[in-house]
Design a protein around this motif. Structure first.
Motif, PDB file in Angstrom:
ATOM      1  N   LYS A  38     -20.702  11.446   0.548  1.00  0.00           N
ATOM      2  CA  LYS A  38     -21.607  10.293   0.617  1.00  0.00           C
ATOM      3  C   LYS A  38     -22.818  10.505  -0.290  1.00  0.00           C
ATOM      4  O   LYS A  38     -23.197   9.614  -1.060  1.00  0.00           O
ATOM      5  CB  LYS A  38     -22.061  10.062   2.057  1.00  0.00           C
ATOM      6  CG  LYS A  38     -22.983   8.879   2.217  1.00  0.00           C
ATOM      7  CD  LYS A  38     -23.362   8.667   3.669  1.00  0.00           C
ATOM      8  CE  LYS A  38     -24.258   7.456   3.777  1.00  0.00           C
ATOM      9  NZ  LYS A  38     -25.489   7.679   4.462  1.00  0.00           N
ATOM     10  N   SER A  60     -21.759  10.316  -3.925  1.00  0.00           N
ATOM     11  CA  SER A  60     -21.443   8.932  -4.279  1.00  0.00           C
ATOM     12  C   SER A  60     -22.720   8.147  -4.542  1.00  0.00           C
ATOM     13  O   SER A  60     -22.776   7.321  -5.455  1.00  0.00           O
ATOM     14  CB  SER A  60     -20.632   8.258  -3.173  1.00  0.00           C
ATOM     15  OG  SER A  60     -19.372   8.858  -3.037  1.00  0.00           O
ATOM     16  N   GLU A  61     -23.747   8.409  -3.751  1.00  0.00           N
ATOM     17  CA  GLU A  61     -25.026   7.734  -3.939  1.00  0.00           C
ATOM     18  C   GLU A  61     -25.700   8.203  -5.231  1.00  0.00           C
ATOM     19  O   GLU A  61     -26.230   7.395  -5.996  1.00  0.00           O
ATOM     20  CB  GLU A  61     -25.955   8.005  -2.757  1.00  0.00           C
ATOM     21  CG  GLU A  61     -25.507   7.354  -1.471  1.00  0.00           C
ATOM     22  CD  GLU A  61     -26.294   7.838  -0.254  1.00  0.00           C
ATOM     23  OE1 GLU A  61     -27.191   8.705  -0.397  1.00  0.00           O
ATOM     24  OE2 GLU A  61     -26.002   7.362   0.855  1.00  0.00           O
ATOM     25  N   ASP A  62     -25.677   9.508  -5.478  1.00  0.00           N
ATOM     26  CA  ASP A  62     -26.363  10.081  -6.642  1.00  0.00           C
ATOM     27  C   ASP A  62     -25.673   9.740  -7.956  1.00  0.00           C
ATOM     28  O   ASP A  62     -26.329   9.490  -8.969  1.00  0.00           O
ATOM     29  CB  ASP A  62     -26.481  11.593  -6.513  1.00  0.00           C
ATOM     30  CG  ASP A  62     -27.443  12.024  -5.410  1.00  0.00           C
ATOM     31  OD1 ASP A  62     -28.151  11.159  -4.855  1.00  0.00           O
ATOM     32  OD2 ASP A  62     -27.476  13.226  -5.109  1.00  0.00           O
ATOM     33  N   PHE A  63     -24.343   9.777  -7.957  1.00  0.00           N
ATOM     34  CA  PHE A  63     -23.599   9.607  -9.205  1.00  0.00           C
ATOM     35  C   PHE A  63     -22.913   8.248  -9.321  1.00  0.00           C
ATOM     36  O   PHE A  63     -22.345   7.937 -10.355  1.00  0.00           O
ATOM     37  CB  PHE A  63     -22.556  10.727  -9.363  1.00  0.00           C
ATOM     38  CG  PHE A  63     -23.176  12.067  -9.589  1.00  0.00           C
ATOM     39  CD1 PHE A  63     -23.623  12.433 -10.844  1.00  0.00           C
ATOM     40  CD2 PHE A  63     -23.342  12.959  -8.549  1.00  0.00           C
ATOM     41  CE1 PHE A  63     -24.207  13.672 -11.069  1.00  0.00           C
ATOM     42  CE2 PHE A  63     -23.925  14.202  -8.751  1.00  0.00           C
ATOM     43  CZ  PHE A  63     -24.360  14.559 -10.004  1.00  0.00           C
ATOM     44  N   GLN A  64     -22.927   7.457  -8.261  1.00  0.00           N
ATOM     45  CA  GLN A  64     -22.336   6.122  -8.248  1.00  0.00           C
ATOM     46  C   GLN A  64     -20.916   6.121  -8.807  1.00  0.00           C
ATOM     47  O   GLN A  64     -20.546   5.265  -9.604  1.00  0.00           O
ATOM     48  CB  GLN A  64     -23.227   5.146  -9.007  1.00  0.00           C
ATOM     49  CG  GLN A  64     -24.602   5.043  -8.412  1.00  0.00           C
ATOM     50  CD  GLN A  64     -25.529   4.157  -9.193  1.00  0.00           C
ATOM     51  OE1 GLN A  64     -25.286   3.828 -10.343  1.00  0.00           O
ATOM     52  NE2 GLN A  64     -26.612   3.756  -8.558  1.00  0.00           N
ATOM     53  N   GLY A  65     -20.129   7.098  -8.362  1.00  0.00           N
ATOM     54  CA  GLY A  65     -18.758   7.209  -8.831  1.00  0.00           C
ATOM     55  C   GLY A  65     -17.756   6.763  -7.792  1.00  0.00           C
ATOM     56  O   GLY A  65     -18.108   6.359  -6.684  1.00  0.00           O
ATOM     57  N   ASN A  66     -16.498   6.852  -8.161  1.00  0.00           N
ATOM     58  CA  ASN A  66     -15.396   6.511  -7.274  1.00  0.00           C
ATOM     59  C   ASN A  66     -15.333   7.517  -6.129  1.00  0.00           C
ATOM     60  O   ASN A  66     -15.264   8.725  -6.358  1.00  0.00           O
ATOM     61  CB  ASN A  66     -14.088   6.508  -8.075  1.00  0.00           C
ATOM     62  CG  ASN A  66     -12.889   6.210  -7.225  1.00  0.00           C
ATOM     63  OD1 ASN A  66     -12.461   7.050  -6.435  1.00  0.00           O
ATOM     64  ND2 ASN A  66     -12.340   5.027  -7.389  1.00  0.00           N
ATOM     65  N   HIS A  67     -15.335   7.004  -4.909  1.00  0.00           N
ATOM     66  CA  HIS A  67     -15.364   7.835  -3.707  1.00  0.00           C
ATOM     67  C   HIS A  67     -14.207   8.844  -3.676  1.00  0.00           C
ATOM     68  O   HIS A  67     -14.413  10.020  -3.362  1.00  0.00           O
ATOM     69  CB  HIS A  67     -15.334   6.934  -2.466  1.00  0.00           C
ATOM     70  CG  HIS A  67     -15.399   7.670  -1.174  1.00  0.00           C
ATOM     71  ND1 HIS A  67     -16.582   8.119  -0.647  1.00  0.00           N
ATOM     72  CD2 HIS A  67     -14.428   8.055  -0.314  1.00  0.00           C
ATOM     73  CE1 HIS A  67     -16.336   8.740   0.492  1.00  0.00           C
ATOM     74  NE2 HIS A  67     -15.041   8.713   0.715  1.00  0.00           N
TER      75      HIS A  67
END
Length: 87
Positions: free
Chosen positions: A54, A57-64
């Motif tokens: 989580k 995903s927030e830091d890098f805004q990538g595919n989960h």
């Protein structure tokens, strides 16, 4: 639920975008790239997989799913190298 944390006998320092870790038990050094360095920082205390994924995903805004796969790869390698503990 498994928790992951830094091995108490592992010592690290940040060098720009990388982190260098000394495994105090074996005397071996390891270099982490930017993403692995973020994971390393997140597990300064026990964390579960969902928390780590989580935050990344927030830091890098990538595919989960890709992030989760990368975290699993890091955990597997880090455990083999003795720099993390799974509790």
């Amino acid at each position: 639920m498994k928790l992951f944390k830094q091995n108490a006998n592992s010592y690290s320092t940040d060098l720009g975008d990388i982190t260098v870790i000394l495994n105090g038990d074996t005397g071996l050094y390891f270099e982490l790239n930017e993403t692995s360095s973020v994971i390393w920082a997140l597990i300064d205390k026990p964390r579960d997989m969902n928390y780590i994924v989580k935050k990344l995903s927030e830091d890098f805004q990538g595919n989960h799913e890709i992030i989760k796969s990368n975290v699993l790869e890091f955990i597997d390698e880090a455990e083999k190298k003795g720099i993390i503990e799974i509790i």
